[in-house]
Scaffold this active site. Sequence first.
Site, short mmCIF file in Angstrom:
data_model
loop_
_atom_site.label_atom_id
_atom_site.label_comp_id
_atom_site.label_asym_id
_atom_site.label_seq_id
_atom_site.Cartn_x
_atom_site.Cartn_y
_atom_site.Cartn_z
N ASP A 62 0.87 -1.17 0.00
CA ASP A 62 0.00 0.00 0.00
C ASP A 62 0.90 1.22 0.00
OD1 ASP A 62 -1.69 2.11 0.50
OD2 ASP A 62 -2.76 1.15 2.15
N SER A 142 3.62 14.18 -15.48
CA SER A 142 2.49 14.61 -16.31
C SER A 142 2.78 15.98 -16.88
CB SER A 142 1.21 14.65 -15.46
OG SER A 142 0.17 15.32 -16.14
N TYR A 159 -4.17 17.29 -7.52
CA TYR A 159 -3.41 16.42 -8.43
C TYR A 159 -2.30 17.17 -9.16
CZ TYR A 159 -2.50 12.96 -12.11
OH TYR A 159 -1.91 12.08 -12.97
N LYS A 163 2.08 16.92 -9.13
CA LYS A 163 2.91 16.77 -10.31
C LYS A 163 3.93 17.90 -10.42
CE LYS A 163 0.93 12.97 -11.60
NZ LYS A 163 1.68 11.69 -11.58
#
Length: 252
Positions: A62, A142, A159, A163
């Site tokens: 995990d 990304s 998010y 990045k």
Amino acid sequence: MDRWTGRVAVVTGASSGIGATVAIALANSGMIVVGLARRNALVEELTSRVTGSGSIHAVKCDMTDESQVKSAFEKIRSDFGGVDVLISNAGLFRAAYLIEDNLRPFKEILDVNLWASVVCIKEAIKDMRKRTFKGHIIIINSVLGHRIPDVPQPKLNVYPATKFALTALSQTLRQELRFHGAEIKLTNICPGLVDTPMLDAFDSGLLAPLPKLTAEEVKDAVIYALGTPENVQINDIIFEAMGPFGCPNDVQ
């Protein structure tokens, strides 16, 4: 890729999407691949798709649990001697409004996308430096680590922040590695929108008309970076699918 034959590659988030595709490609190139994922049974299933001389081994982990991540690397050291290549790919996205929704899901995004990468990179560098090995760390980042487009439903929340943080992290780590004389490469792979299960978090109608990369195309970028000569450092690979009239999209 010849110099990586028989070497150990760790791929995080290897159960599906980009991680699974990269794991198979590395095994087919002759590497010993250790896939870390919560759904370790899916990683084990990848072994049937290995046609090369390498292998894939699953370790349940995990990525939000730092102790599990460190234990996984200890197991890799015990079973395989350490890490030569790290593909830091595990990622999490939840479409939600930061100012309206519960904060706990956003903390999980930070834990998986950023902190797990920090822990994995530190553990991998520890192995490489101990053995004075010229390893390679690849972060699946990304285009959202470089710019944020306007979108009809602004549910990107933290998010892109994770990045951008990975982009900055890679730059500071390269400086640290140079300072300590460690000849370890660190490459950011920064694709645009990729057709993977992560897109399930979005409104399908919103994404349907947008051009998308495939996991195979992202894998090709990883293989290219790994295949460069020892004296060549690829810092960032930023690429997108071409849209109508030759216009690229910039959402991932």
